[in-house]
Scaffold this motif. Structure first.
Motif, PDB file in Angstrom:
ATOM      1  N   PHE A   7      -8.526  -1.778  -4.220  1.00 31.27           N
ATOM      2  CA  PHE A   7      -7.143  -1.337  -4.277  1.00 31.27           C
ATOM      3  C   PHE A   7      -7.073   0.157  -4.043  1.00 31.27           C
ATOM      4  CE2 PHE A   7      -3.082  -0.370  -6.289  1.00 31.27           C
ATOM      5  CZ  PHE A   7      -2.311  -1.365  -5.734  1.00 31.27           C
ATOM      6  N   ASP A   8      -6.280   0.584  -3.092  1.00 30.70           N
ATOM      7  CA  ASP A   8      -6.126   1.988  -2.745  1.00 30.70           C
ATOM      8  C   ASP A   8      -4.774   2.471  -3.258  1.00 30.70           C
ATOM      9  OD1 ASP A   8      -5.967   4.506  -1.659  1.00 30.70           O
ATOM     10  OD2 ASP A   8      -6.154   3.854   0.423  1.00 30.70           O
ATOM     11  N   PHE A   9      -4.774   3.166  -4.394  1.00 29.42           N
ATOM     12  CA  PHE A   9      -3.523   3.628  -4.980  1.00 29.42           C
ATOM     13  C   PHE A   9      -2.808   4.622  -4.079  1.00 29.42           C
ATOM     14  CE2 PHE A   9      -5.612   2.083  -8.840  1.00 29.42           C
ATOM     15  CZ  PHE A   9      -4.607   1.269  -9.310  1.00 29.42           C
ATOM     16  N   ALA A  10      -3.552   5.404  -3.311  1.00 26.13           N
ATOM     17  CA  ALA A  10      -2.923   6.374  -2.414  1.00 26.13           C
ATOM     18  C   ALA A  10      -2.106   5.663  -1.335  1.00 26.13           C
ATOM     19  CB  ALA A  10      -3.979   7.273  -1.789  1.00 26.13           C
ATOM     20  N   SER A  63       3.965  -3.352 -20.324  1.00 30.77           N
ATOM     21  CA  SER A  63       4.592  -2.042 -20.373  1.00 30.77           C
ATOM     22  C   SER A  63       3.506  -0.984 -20.261  1.00 30.77           C
ATOM     23  CB  SER A  63       5.344  -1.887 -21.699  1.00 30.77           C
ATOM     24  OG  SER A  63       5.862  -0.604 -21.849  1.00 30.77           O
ATOM     25  N   GLY A  64       3.797   0.107 -19.586  1.00 38.55           N
ATOM     26  CA  GLY A  64       2.819   1.188 -19.518  1.00 38.55           C
ATOM     27  C   GLY A  64       2.690   1.763 -18.123  1.00 38.55           C
ATOM     28  N   ASN A  65       1.651   2.550 -17.919  1.00 36.20           N
ATOM     29  CA  ASN A  65       1.396   3.217 -16.643  1.00 36.20           C
ATOM     30  C   ASN A  65       1.009   2.189 -15.595  1.00 36.20           C
ATOM     31  OD1 ASN A  65      -0.635   4.437 -14.651  1.00 36.20           O
ATOM     32  ND2 ASN A  65       0.428   6.231 -15.468  1.00 36.20           N
ATOM     33  N   ILE A  66       1.806   2.080 -14.535  1.00 39.23           N
ATOM     34  CA  ILE A  66       1.586   1.045 -13.528  1.00 39.23           C
ATOM     35  C   ILE A  66       0.231   1.178 -12.837  1.00 39.23           C
ATOM     36  CG2 ILE A  66       2.806   2.304 -11.697  1.00 39.23           C
ATOM     37  CD1 ILE A  66       2.739  -1.526 -12.241  1.00 39.23           C
ATOM     38  N   HIS A  67      -0.217   2.405 -12.592  1.00 36.39           N
ATOM     39  CA  HIS A  67      -1.512   2.594 -11.928  1.00 36.39           C
ATOM     40  C   HIS A  67      -2.650   2.084 -12.807  1.00 36.39           C
ATOM     41  CE1 HIS A  67      -0.123   4.924  -8.435  1.00 36.39           C
ATOM     42  NE2 HIS A  67       0.854   5.253  -9.249  1.00 36.39           N
ATOM     43  N   ILE A  69      -2.404  -0.153 -15.238  1.00 34.19           N
ATOM     44  CA  ILE A  69      -2.257  -1.607 -15.366  1.00 34.19           C
ATOM     45  C   ILE A  69      -2.815  -2.303 -14.133  1.00 34.19           C
ATOM     46  CG2 ILE A  69      -0.564  -3.484 -15.429  1.00 34.19           C
ATOM     47  CD1 ILE A  69       1.157  -1.518 -17.205  1.00 34.19           C
ATOM     48  N   LEU A  70      -2.424  -1.840 -12.938  1.00 33.41           N
ATOM     49  CA  LEU A  70      -2.924  -2.461 -11.712  1.00 33.41           C
ATOM     50  C   LEU A  70      -4.431  -2.296 -11.569  1.00 33.41           C
ATOM     51  CD1 LEU A  70      -0.100  -1.566  -9.169  1.00 33.41           C
ATOM     52  CD2 LEU A  70      -0.574  -3.786 -10.223  1.00 33.41           C
ATOM     53  N   TRP A  71      -4.934  -1.117 -11.912  1.00 36.74           N
ATOM     54  CA  TRP A  71      -6.384  -0.914 -11.832  1.00 36.74           C
ATOM     55  C   TRP A  71      -7.110  -1.921 -12.713  1.00 36.74           C
ATOM     56  CZ3 TRP A  71     -10.123   0.121 -15.430  1.00 36.74           C
ATOM     57  CH2 TRP A  71     -11.400   0.350 -14.916  1.00 36.74           C
ATOM     58  N   ARG A  72      -6.639  -2.110 -13.939  1.00 40.26           N
ATOM     59  CA  ARG A  72      -7.286  -3.052 -14.855  1.00 40.26           C
ATOM     60  C   ARG A  72      -7.251  -4.465 -14.287  1.00 40.26           C
ATOM     61  NH1 ARG A  72      -8.828  -0.996 -19.636  1.00 40.26           N
ATOM     62  NH2 ARG A  72      -9.033  -3.043 -20.575  1.00 40.26           N
ATOM     63  N   ILE A  73      -6.124  -4.845 -13.716  1.00 37.29           N
ATOM     64  CA  ILE A  73      -5.995  -6.207 -13.179  1.00 37.29           C
ATOM     65  C   ILE A  73      -6.914  -6.411 -11.985  1.00 37.29           C
ATOM     66  CG2 ILE A  73      -4.419  -7.802 -12.008  1.00 37.29           C
ATOM     67  CD1 ILE A  73      -2.192  -6.634 -13.849  1.00 37.29           C
ATOM     68  N   PHE A  83      -0.863  -2.407 -23.665  1.00 35.66           N
ATOM     69  CA  PHE A  83      -0.136  -2.615 -22.418  1.00 35.66           C
ATOM     70  C   PHE A  83       0.999  -3.624 -22.556  1.00 35.66           C
ATOM     71  CE2 PHE A  83      -4.247  -1.081 -20.767  1.00 35.66           C
ATOM     72  CZ  PHE A  83      -3.770   0.025 -20.085  1.00 35.66           C
ATOM     73  N   PHE A  84       1.168  -4.170 -23.724  1.00 34.61           N
ATOM     74  CA  PHE A  84       2.222  -5.160 -23.925  1.00 34.61           C
ATOM     75  C   PHE A  84       3.362  -4.555 -24.723  1.00 34.61           C
ATOM     76  CE2 PHE A  84      -1.430  -7.652 -22.817  1.00 34.61           C
ATOM     77  CZ  PHE A  84      -0.904  -8.624 -21.988  1.00 34.61           C
TER      78      PHE A  84
END
Length: 98
Positions: A7-10, A63-67, A69-73, A83-84
């Motif tokens: 996943f490339d957040f940039a 709930s929380g920082n989207i970056h 959360i996505l990184w963890r997933i 995160f909940f």
């Protein structure tokens, strides 16, 4: 995430999709877009049931920082309690570890 590439957040982009119509029409739009997972703050039980029935996975009450959360997933880490939304407990007991 497409084609199992890291996943490339940039390069992350956001798409706004108008989901007019009833739950079945909305679900058809999401399925047509290739959505496989929805991470959201809240979702009705009815819409969640329809999405799940057509093969779209749901992680609700997040709930929380989207970056973060996505990184963890995408990296295979579980979402922990922080995160909940308040009052929501992770479904899997292993998720409570910090």
């Amino acid at each position: 995430m497409e084609n199992s590439r890291p996943f490339d957040f940039a390069a992350m982009s956001r798409y706004d999709v108008c989901l007019d119509g009833n739950y079945f029409e909305r679900a058809a739009i999401l399925k047509g877009l290739g959505v496989q997972l929805i991470v959201c703050g809240a979702i009705s039980k009815e819409f969640e049931a329809i999405l799940t029935a057509i093969g779209i996975n749901i992680i609700p009450f997040v709930s929380g920082n989207i970056h973060e959360i996505l990184w963890r997933i995408v990296s295979g880490h579980r979402l922990v309690k922080r995160f909940f939304m308040p009052g929501i407990k992770p479904k899997n007991k292993k998720e409570k570890r910090r």
